[in-house]
Structures are given as C-alpha cells and as structure tokens.
Write an enzyme that holds these catalytic residues in place. Sequence first.
Site, short mmCIF file in Angstrom:
data_model
loop_
_atom_site.label_atom_id
_atom_site.label_comp_id
_atom_site.label_asym_id
_atom_site.label_seq_id
_atom_site.Cartn_x
_atom_site.Cartn_y
_atom_site.Cartn_z
CG HIS A 102 -0.32 -0.18 2.53
ND1 HIS A 102 0.10 -1.41 2.98
CD2 HIS A 102 -0.01 0.69 3.51
CE1 HIS A 102 0.64 -1.30 4.18
NE2 HIS A 102 0.60 -0.02 4.53
CG HIS A 104 1.05 5.29 3.84
ND1 HIS A 104 0.16 5.28 4.89
CD2 HIS A 104 1.77 4.14 3.95
CE1 HIS A 104 0.35 4.17 5.62
NE2 HIS A 104 1.32 3.46 5.06
P1 5GP Z 1 1.68 0.53 7.36
O1 5GP Z 1 2.28 0.83 8.69
O2 5GP Z 1 1.43 -0.94 7.16
O3 5GP Z 1 2.45 1.15 6.22
O4 5GP Z 1 0.28 1.28 7.35
C1 5GP Z 1 -0.95 0.65 7.54
C2 5GP Z 1 -2.00 1.74 7.48
O5 5GP Z 1 -3.26 1.11 7.30
C3 5GP Z 1 -2.10 2.59 8.74
O6 5GP Z 1 -1.93 3.96 8.40
C4 5GP Z 1 -3.50 2.31 9.29
O7 5GP Z 1 -4.12 3.45 9.83
C5 5GP Z 1 -4.22 1.81 8.06
N1 5GP Z 1 -5.28 0.83 8.32
C6 5GP Z 1 -5.18 -0.29 9.10
N2 5GP Z 1 -6.33 -0.97 9.10
C7 5GP Z 1 -7.19 -0.27 8.30
C8 5GP Z 1 -8.54 -0.48 7.92
O8 5GP Z 1 -9.19 -1.46 8.29
N3 5GP Z 1 -9.09 0.45 7.08
C9 5GP Z 1 -8.38 1.54 6.63
N4 5GP Z 1 -9.02 2.39 5.80
N5 5GP Z 1 -7.10 1.76 6.98
C10 5GP Z 1 -6.51 0.86 7.81
#
Ligand code: 5GP
Length: 139
Positions: A102, A104
């Site tokens: 993903h 951001h």
């Molecule tokens: P990572 O740390 O893996 O790069 O970021 C994961 C992101 O996914 C975080 O910013 C968190 O807020 C977001 N996130 C986690 N679970 C969900 C969810 O169920 N729905 C949405 N829309 N975002 C999520």
Amino acid sequence: MPDPEATIFARILDGEIPCHRVYEDDHVLAFLDVGPISRGHTLLIPKERVASLHEMSPDAGAALGRVLPRLAGAIVKATGADAYNVLLNNGARAGQEVMHVHVHVIPAYEEAGLRHGWKSGTLDADDAATLIASIDQHL
Ligand code: 5GP
C-alpha cells in the site's frame, strides 16, 4: 469461506470490511486511511495480493504507477495542501503493519509533514464523504 490468513486489505478487496473508497479500477483500489496522519491521507493498493513492492508483477506495478500521479494531484486539489508525502513501508522493520502493498499519500499542511512523526487522528464519516466527492471531481 473467509481466508483466516487474509490481510485486512485483502478483506477490504473482498468486500468483507468496508472502506471509504476514493478510486477503483480493474487493478487498484484507493481508500481513506482509517487513522489519518493528516486530512486526506489516502492508501493506494494493488488488487494483486503481495506484501511488498518488490513482489509485485510488472503489470501490477505499472497499474499502480499509472494511477499514483493522478490520484496525488486530485488529493492536493481536494485538500488544498501544497505539499505531500508518498510513503511505502516494506516489511515490519520498516514500519509495515498490513502485509499487503500500500502506498500512503499524506497531505502536508503548515507543519513539516512526516518529520513531525506519525500522529494518527480520527476519520470522521461526514468528512470522508466530502473528501471522496471532492477527490472524485479531480480524478
Ligand atoms: P503501514 O504501517 O502498514 O504502512 O500502514 C498501515 C495503514 O493502514 C495505517 O496507516 C493504518 O491506519 C491503516 N489501516 C489499518 N487498518 C485499516 C482499515 O481497516 N481500514 C483503513 N481504511 N485503513 C486501515
């Protein structure tokens, strides 16, 4: 039968969990982050189910790259932010929590964006609808 190993984003793709959808085509889905660092914080994911960028097929990578500039431009226009961070965490040690690729897109306002650390806010449902409609207009 739901896959017990499926990531939360795979479950969003499967429609098991709702999201505030910003954009979707055959290869990618973009939706608002549920714990936004700033207003308009959006996640862009491939429909291909791999954990890290380097595991993506060229076609999936191309599909992601094709959408990203347009999506970022629409978010900038919708939010009025004059700067933004694009971040892709790969692996737990790099801060990745959800093991599905993903990207951001994080609008930066007065403060210096990510340099002030990851302080999550709360996603307001009404504001989410406003954002989605506004981003959609600029896509
Ligand atoms: P990572 O740390 O893996 O790069 O970021 C994961 C992101 O996914 C975080 O910013 C968190 O807020 C977001 N996130 C986690 N679970 C969900 C969810 O169920 N729905 C949405 N829309 N975002 C999520």
